[in-house]
Design a protein around this motif. Structure first.
Motif, PDB file in Angstrom:
ATOM      1  N   ASP A   4      -7.254  -6.236   5.575  1.00  0.00           N
ATOM      2  CA  ASP A   4      -8.252  -5.664   4.678  1.00  0.00           C
ATOM      3  C   ASP A   4      -8.543  -4.210   5.017  1.00  0.00           C
ATOM      4  N   GLU A   5      -8.630  -3.894   6.300  1.00  0.00           N
ATOM      5  CA  GLU A   5      -8.910  -2.524   6.722  1.00  0.00           C
ATOM      6  C   GLU A   5      -7.735  -1.607   6.402  1.00  0.00           C
ATOM      7  N   HIS A   8      -7.765  -1.035   2.710  1.00  0.00           N
ATOM      8  CA  HIS A   8      -8.873  -0.139   2.357  1.00  0.00           C
ATOM      9  C   HIS A   8      -8.513   1.310   2.666  1.00  0.00           C
TER      10      HIS A   8
END
Length: 176
Positions: A4-5, A8
């Motif tokens: 997810d990071e 992002h």
């Protein structure tokens, strides 16, 4: 920090750092331009393209039958995970290491060098790492952490990522 990071940070690069900032007139006389400047930051576009290409190549090596690439570059990490669910532990760790390394690269490309400070030095264990842009490596500022030539030890992002993912795996194993 996981998929997810990384997604992002890649999305942030694509949305915020691909357009060049508007520039005012110069402070002196300049020649007339024949062509207008490129409206995109080509270095960031090249970085995104290289990141997606690396993930696609590694995913297709592990799963040649993987489907088409996602349209959004930031979805490449979820695509990789979805197309390689049956990897052994070593291959999963290698995949997560690449994802984490790319997350660090995306942050550095966006100008966030502080992400390096969140990692202990693999050599001495202190929290004294800083990013050295000219060398494209993290450097330890501990005076006792030197190489055989007496120079400050430096670390590639892939080594920091490997250490981080291995540490997470160990913590997860000890927690259960």
């Amino acid at each position: 920090m996981g998929t997810d990071e990384a997604a992002h940070r890649l999305r942030l690069l694509q949305q915020e750092f691909t357009t060049l900032p508007a520039c005012g007139p110069g402070d002196g006389r300049t020649g007339r331009r024949v062509h207008p400047p490129v409206p995109l930051n080509l270095a960031v576009i090249d970085h995104i393209t290289a990141s997606v290409r690396e993930v696609a190549e590694q995913a297709r090596t592990a799963a040649p039958e993987a489907g088409p690439l996602p349209a959004a570059p930031a979805s490449i990490y979820d695509w990789w995970r979805q197309n390689t669910p049956d990897l052994d532990d070593g291959a999963v760790q290698a995949r997560e290491t690449v994802i984490y390394r790319q997350s660090l690269e995306h942050a550095i490309a966006a100008g966030d060098h502080k992400v390096i400070r969140k990692h202990p030095c693999p050599g001495c264990g202190c929290w004294g790492l800083f990013w050295r842009p000219a060398a494209q490596r993290a450097v330890c500022v501990n005076l006792d952490c030197t190489d055989t030539n007496g120079m400050a030890r430096t670390w590639e992002l892939k080594h920091l990522a490997y250490e981080h993912i291995a540490r997470q795996k160990m913590l997860k194993a000890n927690a259960t």
